[in-house]
Motif scaffolding. Structure first.
Motif, PDB file in Angstrom:
ATOM      1  N   LEU A   1      -1.353  87.603 -50.565  1.00 28.47           N
ATOM      2  CA  LEU A   1       0.033  87.301 -50.292  1.00 28.47           C
ATOM      3  C   LEU A   1       0.997  87.403 -51.457  1.00 28.47           C
ATOM      4  O   LEU A   1       0.660  86.605 -52.329  1.00 28.47           O
ATOM      5  CB  LEU A   1       0.115  85.940 -49.657  1.00 28.47           C
ATOM      6  N   LEU A   2       1.871  88.343 -51.603  1.00 32.61           N
ATOM      7  CA  LEU A   2       2.579  88.610 -52.484  1.00 32.61           C
ATOM      8  C   LEU A   2       3.945  87.998 -52.440  1.00 32.61           C
ATOM      9  O   LEU A   2       4.728  88.529 -51.705  1.00 32.61           O
ATOM     10  CB  LEU A   2       2.877  90.139 -53.075  1.00 32.61           C
ATOM     11  N   ALA A   3       3.996  86.690 -52.880  1.00 36.77           N
ATOM     12  CA  ALA A   3       5.422  86.036 -52.909  1.00 36.77           C
ATOM     13  C   ALA A   3       6.437  86.588 -53.464  1.00 36.77           C
ATOM     14  O   ALA A   3       6.368  86.609 -54.966  1.00 36.77           O
ATOM     15  CB  ALA A   3       5.108  84.480 -53.108  1.00 36.77           C
ATOM     16  N   ARG A   4       7.483  86.987 -52.971  1.00 32.74           N
ATOM     17  CA  ARG A   4       8.707  87.566 -53.786  1.00 32.74           C
ATOM     18  C   ARG A   4       9.870  86.738 -53.540  1.00 32.74           C
ATOM     19  O   ARG A   4      11.229  87.447 -53.840  1.00 32.74           O
ATOM     20  CB  ARG A   4       8.743  88.911 -53.460  1.00 32.74           C
ATOM     21  N   GLY A   5       9.864  85.760 -52.553  1.00 27.19           N
ATOM     22  CA  GLY A   5      11.271  85.239 -52.339  1.00 27.19           C
ATOM     23  C   GLY A   5      11.578  85.152 -50.614  1.00 27.19           C
ATOM     24  O   GLY A   5      11.828  83.966 -50.288  1.00 27.19           O
ATOM     25  N   SER A   6      11.292  86.209 -50.094  1.00 25.07           N
ATOM     26  CA  SER A   6      11.900  86.169 -48.581  1.00 25.07           C
ATOM     27  C   SER A   6      10.720  85.289 -47.738  1.00 25.07           C
ATOM     28  O   SER A   6      11.367  84.766 -46.650  1.00 25.07           O
ATOM     29  CB  SER A   6      11.711  87.642 -48.048  1.00 25.07           C
ATOM     30  N   GLY A   7       9.686  84.888 -48.200  1.00 23.55           N
ATOM     31  CA  GLY A   7       8.858  84.076 -47.460  1.00 23.55           C
ATOM     32  C   GLY A   7       8.794  82.605 -48.088  1.00 23.55           C
ATOM     33  O   GLY A   7       8.123  82.049 -47.425  1.00 23.55           O
ATOM     34  N   GLU A   8       9.589  82.561 -48.903  1.00 20.72           N
ATOM     35  CA  GLU A   8       9.576  81.048 -49.673  1.00 20.72           C
ATOM     36  C   GLU A   8      10.794  80.380 -49.142  1.00 20.72           C
ATOM     37  O   GLU A   8      10.966  79.008 -49.678  1.00 20.72           O
ATOM     38  CB  GLU A   8       9.998  81.408 -51.098  1.00 20.72           C
ATOM     39  N   ARG A   9      11.481  80.793 -48.256  1.00 20.93           N
ATOM     40  CA  ARG A   9      12.708  80.109 -47.661  1.00 20.93           C
ATOM     41  C   ARG A   9      12.314  78.402 -47.389  1.00 20.93           C
ATOM     42  O   ARG A   9      11.658  78.787 -46.049  1.00 20.93           O
ATOM     43  CB  ARG A   9      13.817  80.969 -47.002  1.00 20.93           C
ATOM     44  N   GLU A  10      12.910  77.363 -47.482  1.00 19.14           N
ATOM     45  CA  GLU A  10      12.532  76.406 -46.864  1.00 19.14           C
ATOM     46  C   GLU A  10      13.400  76.335 -45.561  1.00 19.14           C
ATOM     47  O   GLU A  10      14.505  77.019 -45.530  1.00 19.14           O
ATOM     48  CB  GLU A  10      12.931  75.216 -47.836  1.00 19.14           C
ATOM     49  N   LEU A  11      12.879  75.604 -44.584  1.00 17.07           N
ATOM     50  CA  LEU A  11      13.672  75.453 -43.550  1.00 17.07           C
ATOM     51  C   LEU A  11      14.932  74.608 -43.794  1.00 17.07           C
ATOM     52  O   LEU A  11      14.829  73.349 -44.265  1.00 17.07           O
ATOM     53  CB  LEU A  11      12.732  74.785 -42.179  1.00 17.07           C
ATOM     54  N   ALA A  12      15.920  75.018 -43.327  1.00 18.18           N
ATOM     55  CA  ALA A  12      17.214  74.215 -43.640  1.00 18.18           C
ATOM     56  C   ALA A  12      17.161  72.890 -42.617  1.00 18.18           C
ATOM     57  O   ALA A  12      16.713  73.054 -41.613  1.00 18.18           O
ATOM     58  CB  ALA A  12      18.627  75.044 -43.289  1.00 18.18           C
TER      59      ALA A  12
END
Length: 342
Positions: free
Chosen positions: A328-339
């Motif tokens: 898994l390459l974390a680049r931001g789009s999958g790091e968004r916390e649920l609002a």
């Protein structure tokens, strides 16, 4: 006023080369077969005549007459325009070239009927081995060829009904890690936008997704499940439809690089887009900040070529299944916390 009828072009023959160079047909043949007992000056004269006429020896016919193995290896892929397949071909070609073999590639456009026709066509041309990224589920027709000793290796998608070598991805671990990351960030409305439902990779990724969301306590995951989005256009339409739901998903998992690109088009301009994790890395994904389930397609091609070379060297035995890791390459789009308001 009409001119003279055009002369239909024809390839020069070995006999014409012999006549131009002033040698017998047998001597000209010996030159191109690289046999002994031909004087260097005679060989040079024959090759000069061949160059003048544009003559090319029929290498395949010569190999078959001599009983030698063809230097050609066939590769069947889904879509030559897809960078994923291009990288597989590059890896396989590089390894085979080092072994003195040449790769011939054909594209099926994910049509099982065309796949079977292309495989048969390459085998009729006496390729010495085959690499196949299959889109079909019936491979029994290849068993007679395998029984005759033609090495076969399947890439990315394992065969369903034939015992053959394969190199596949760890789809289960890749999708599971992606879903767990989204769950850890509070997401419960996670959509899966999948590939053609008949493909084994799709089935494996869906099974991993189902297991991961179920273990994460998500009971209604099926309402956000979509398949058949093989190309970016259909993927874009599916994602737009998901976003238009009364209760839209807060996160997306996309099943291949084309689907991810379609999803990005659908998300373009949104002030608060859903989290996104896509299977397969792709060009510019790092610049776009797209989190991906990454792997190495070139290595897949190289490993497939290695399996074929082992078989061609006479190392037979039970079929082998190589499982390639994903990460898994974390680049931001999958790091968004649920609002909080989601």
């Amino acid at each position: 006023m009409s001119g003279p009828a055009p002369i239909e072009p024809s390839r020069p023959t070995l006999r014409q080369v012999a006549e131009l160079s002033g040698v017998s047909l047998k001597t000209a043949s010996r030159v191109f077969n690289e046999e002994q007992y031909v004087a260097p000056e005679t060989a040079a004269r024959v090759r000069a005549a061949a160059a003048e006429l544009g003559f090319r020896p029929n290498t395949i016919a010569r190999e078959l007459r001599a009983g030698a193995r063809s230097a050609l290896v066939g590769l069947i892929i889904g879509d030559v325009a897809n960078p994923f397949y291009a990288r597989i071909a590059r890896g396989a070609e590089r390894r085979l070239r080092d072994a003195g073999l040449r790769l011939i590639t054909a594209s099926t456009d994910e049509d099982p009927v065309l796949e079977r026709a292309l495989v048969s066509d390459l085998l009729e041309r006496r390729v010495s081995a085959m690499l196949i990224v299959t889109c079909g589920s019936d491979h029994g027709y290849l068993q007679p060829e395998r029984n005759l000793g033609t090495p076969l290796a399947f890439l990315d998608r394992a065969p369903q009904d034939i015992d053959a070598d394969s190199v596949v991805l760890d789809n289960h671990a890749g999708v599971t890690n992606a879903v767990r990351q989204l769950l850890d960030r509070g997401h419960r409305r996670i959509a899966f936008v999948g590939d053609l439902s008949r493909l084994p990779t799709h089935l494996e990724r869906v099974a991993a997704f189902e297991q991961a969301v179920t273990e994460g306590g998500v009971a209604d995951w099926r309402r956000y499940m979509r398949d058949g989005a093989h190309e970016s256009d259909s993927a874009e339409a599916e994602v737009r439809a998901l976003l238009a739901l009364p209760i839209p998903p807060t996160a997306l998992v996309t099943a291949n690089n084309r689907i991810t690109i379609g999803a990005l088009r659908a998300l373009r301009g949104l002030s608060r887009p859903p989290a996104l994790i896509g299977f397969d890395d792709f060009d510019l994904a790092d610049l776009l900040g797209v989190t991906v389930i990454a792997h190495d397609p070139e290595q897949m091609g190289e490993l497939g070529a290695e399996l074929l070379l082992d078989r061609l060297a006479g190392r037979w035995g039970p079929s082998r299944r190589v499982l390639m890791p994903t990460r898994l390459l974390a680049r931001g789009s999958g790091e968004r916390e649920l609002a909080v308001t989601a």
